[in-house]
Scaffold this active site. Structure first.
Site, PDB file in Angstrom:
ATOM      1  CD  GLU A  72      -4.112  -2.202  -0.635  1.00 22.30           C
ATOM      2  OE1 GLU A  72      -3.626  -0.938  -0.863  1.00 22.30           O
ATOM      3  OE2 GLU A  72      -4.012  -2.709   0.355  1.00 22.30           O
ATOM      4  CG  ASP A  90      -2.029   1.273   1.196  1.00 20.18           C
ATOM      5  OD1 ASP A  90      -2.604   1.198   0.804  1.00 20.18           O
ATOM      6  OD2 ASP A  90      -1.738   2.275   2.686  1.00 20.18           O
TER       7      ASP A  90
END
Length: 169
Positions: free
Chosen positions: A120, A48
């Site tokens: 992610e 992320d």
């Protein structure tokens, strides 16, 4: 999991294939199988941040005259769960995720949150495996269709547009 097939799809070959396997291991799988192996949550956390940095860098370079608010809106749209899930779905990432029986039965391979999280985690795995430059290239390549559609004048939400109109008047 057919790692070679996924590597071919994503255009990145892992030096440490264990990172890819971990990135695609959902916590439901580790819990149901009572395994001590790590799931993908910490790689998701890392991915992320790497994603945010790479997208911010790309937007800053691509749109040098854009206002901070415009860059923020573009970044927000690009790193959002719907965008991540769409990209993950477009490459068939759900087919490679290790899920527990319960999550599998409830359609976990198609759940936007699971797809976005797995993407992610893969980004985090690429970062650990190859470094930031490799991760940035990987992200730009995966996000290319979305990056082509984004522009400062296309990102303001309706509330922001109304506020700007009212400010001008």
């Amino acid at each position: 999991m057919n790692a070679a097939k996924l590597e071919s799809i994503i255009g990145y070959r892992f030096r440490n294939i264990d990172l890819l396997e971990r990135a695609l291991t959902h916590r439901s799988w580790t819990h149901e199988n009572r395994r001590s192996e790590s799931d993908n949550e910490s790689l998701e956390f890392l991915g992320d941040s790497v994603l945010g940095l790479a997208i911010a860098e790309h937007l800053f370079t691509e749109f040098p005259d854009a206002a901070e608010g415009e860059l923020t809106q573009m970044k927000h749209r690009l790193v959002s769960m719907p965008t991540l899930a769409s990209i993950a779905s477009s490459i068939g990432l759900g087919d490679f995720i290790g899920l527990g029986r319960g999550e599998e039965a409830s359609g976990g391979r198609e759940k936007p949150a699971i797809l976005a999280d797995a993407l992610e985690a893969v980004i985090g795995a690429v970062f650990i495996d190859g470094g930031y430059i490799e991760a940035r290239s990987f992200i730009v390549r995966l996000f290319r269709p979305e990056l082509k559609r984004i522009a400062p004048d296309r990102v303001a939400d309706h509330k922001s547009r109304l506020q700007e109109l009212l400010d001008r008047k």
